[in-house]
Design an enzyme around this catalytic site. Structure first.
Site, PDB file in Angstrom:
ATOM      1  N   LYS A  52       0.842  -1.200   0.000  1.00  0.00           N
ATOM      2  CA  LYS A  52       0.000   0.000   0.000  1.00  0.00           C
ATOM      3  C   LYS A  52       0.883   1.258   0.000  1.00  0.00           C
ATOM      4  O   LYS A  52       0.607   2.224  -0.714  1.00  0.00           O
ATOM      5  CB  LYS A  52      -0.950  -0.012   1.210  1.00  0.00           C
ATOM      6  CG  LYS A  52      -2.064  -1.052   1.057  1.00  0.00           C
ATOM      7  CD  LYS A  52      -2.824  -1.352   2.348  1.00  0.00           C
ATOM      8  CE  LYS A  52      -3.754  -2.539   2.162  1.00  0.00           C
ATOM      9  NZ  LYS A  52      -4.400  -3.004   3.392  1.00  0.00           N
ATOM     10  N   GLN A  96      -4.979  -1.606   9.521  1.00  0.00           N
ATOM     11  CA  GLN A  96      -4.690  -2.926   8.954  1.00  0.00           C
ATOM     12  C   GLN A  96      -5.246  -4.013   9.882  1.00  0.00           C
ATOM     13  O   GLN A  96      -4.888  -4.076  11.057  1.00  0.00           O
ATOM     14  CB  GLN A  96      -3.167  -3.089   8.752  1.00  0.00           C
ATOM     15  CG  GLN A  96      -2.770  -4.374   8.067  1.00  0.00           C
ATOM     16  CD  GLN A  96      -3.285  -4.467   6.630  1.00  0.00           C
ATOM     17  OE1 GLN A  96      -3.306  -3.502   5.883  1.00  0.00           O
ATOM     18  NE2 GLN A  96      -3.747  -5.646   6.246  1.00  0.00           N
ATOM     19  N   ASP A 119     -11.675   2.677   3.829  1.00  0.00           N
ATOM     20  CA  ASP A 119     -11.924   1.229   3.765  1.00  0.00           C
ATOM     21  C   ASP A 119     -13.431   0.931   3.798  1.00  0.00           C
ATOM     22  O   ASP A 119     -13.845  -0.201   3.555  1.00  0.00           O
ATOM     23  CB  ASP A 119     -11.254   0.524   4.964  1.00  0.00           C
ATOM     24  CG  ASP A 119     -10.060  -0.307   4.535  1.00  0.00           C
ATOM     25  OD1 ASP A 119      -9.971  -0.625   3.329  1.00  0.00           O
ATOM     26  OD2 ASP A 119      -9.233  -0.641   5.398  1.00  0.00           O
TER      27      ASP A 119
END
Ligand code: NAD
Length: 284
Positions: A52, A96, A119
């Protein structure tokens, strides 16, 4: 059989994001910024985060990663998120997952400013997605929808089976398909006869984390198969959840692992962060 090439499509999307970022910098002096919070030292999480970071760099984003020890407590994570919520250079915040067991993940996700929730895991965005309003949509299912669009795979009125029902993969996938007027069946660990469902489906989408869960006898001739699963075998190789070799002979379209859904997830994360930066820019 046609292979759905997620790697090329992801590159194409990233190239157009890069051009938009240059324009945004030049015309409005905005640099999209992403903050990643990584807790513990799980090697897979480290690998995803560094992918990422690289992707952010290559499209010209500003990015920071907060690497925290496994022993961190709930309120310390909340404090970092609150700092990122206030930081005007940050437009997207990503935690994460999975977080360590002593952390209440659901509560942590609710602390993220919904406007920076790239997200799409905050209940505000989940609710808006389900009701088909504009929202941040979880990157993996969004990437799968992009693949359908790119390859002109019709969804309206088609029978789609989603295997796996997690909050980050299966459930949002099912919502997006419903919004696209597909007839959706969601299956999971308690489903009595998985093959009964998959055999009748025009499209099978699998996100479970079990190699060879879907075998050739479980899908009909000409089906579209999307494999979201990522499994590392003992020999170090990566495979998905479907028996690719035998299934691919029978399908009309199939995604490979690696090179399928994985790269699309990264492209959608960048796309959501760019969307957020543009929205913040409009508020200024
Ligand atoms: P999870 O463990 O949270 O959920 C797994 C789901 O599969 C559950 O709903 C469970 O009920 C279901 N399941 C388990 N065994 C089953 C069975 N035998 N039959 C039917 N359903 C079964 O996992 P997750 O976070 O949703 O991830 C699923 C997979 O997708 C993993 O392999 C993960 O690595 C992968 N993944 C890939 C990407 C990507 O970018 N390609 C992104 C996220 C997750």
């Amino acid at each position: 059989m046609q292979l759905i090439d997620g790697k090329s499509l992801s590159k194409k999307i990233q190239n157009s994001i890069k051009i938009e970022v240059e324009e945004l910098k030049e015309k409005r002096n905005i640099v999209p910024g992403l903050a990643v919070i990584l807790v513990g030292d799980d090697p897979a999480s480290y690998a995803y985060v560094s992918m990422k970071e690289r992707a952010c760099k290559s499209v010209g984003f500003y990015s920071i990663t907060h690497k925290m020890p496994e022993s961190i407590n709930q309120s310390e994570i909340v404090e970092i998120i609150s700092m990122m919520n206030r930081n005007p250079h940050i437009h997207g915040i990503l935690i994460q997952l999975p977080l360590p067991k002593h952390i209440d993940t659901a509560q942590i996700l609710e602390v993220i400013d919904p406007k920076k929730d790239v997200d799409g895991f905050h209940a505000y965005n989940v609710g808006r997605m389900v009701t088909n309003l504009d929202s941040f949509v979880p990157c993996t299912p969004l990437g799968v929808m992009e693949m359908f669009r790119e390859y002109n795979i019709e969804l309206e009125g088609r029978d789609v089976v989603v295997v796996g029902a997690s909050n980050i993969v299966g459930k949002p996938m099912a919502s997006l398909l419903l919004n696209a007027n597909a007839t959706v069946t969601v299956t999971h660990i308690y489903t009595k006869d998985l093959a009964h469902h998959t055999k009748n489906a025009d499209i099978v989408i699998v996100g479970v984390g079990k190699p060879n869960l879907i075998t050739e006898d479980m899908v009909k001739e000409g089906a579209v198969v999307i494999d979201i699963g990522i499994n590392r075998l003992n020999d170090g190789s990566l495979v998905g959840d479907v028996d690719f070799e035998n299934l691919s002979k029978k399908c009309s379209y199939i995604t490979p692992v690696p090179g399928g859904v994985g790269p699309m997830t990264i492209a959608m994360l960048l796309s959501n962060t760019l969307k957020s930066a543009k929205q913040f820019g409009e508020e200024m």
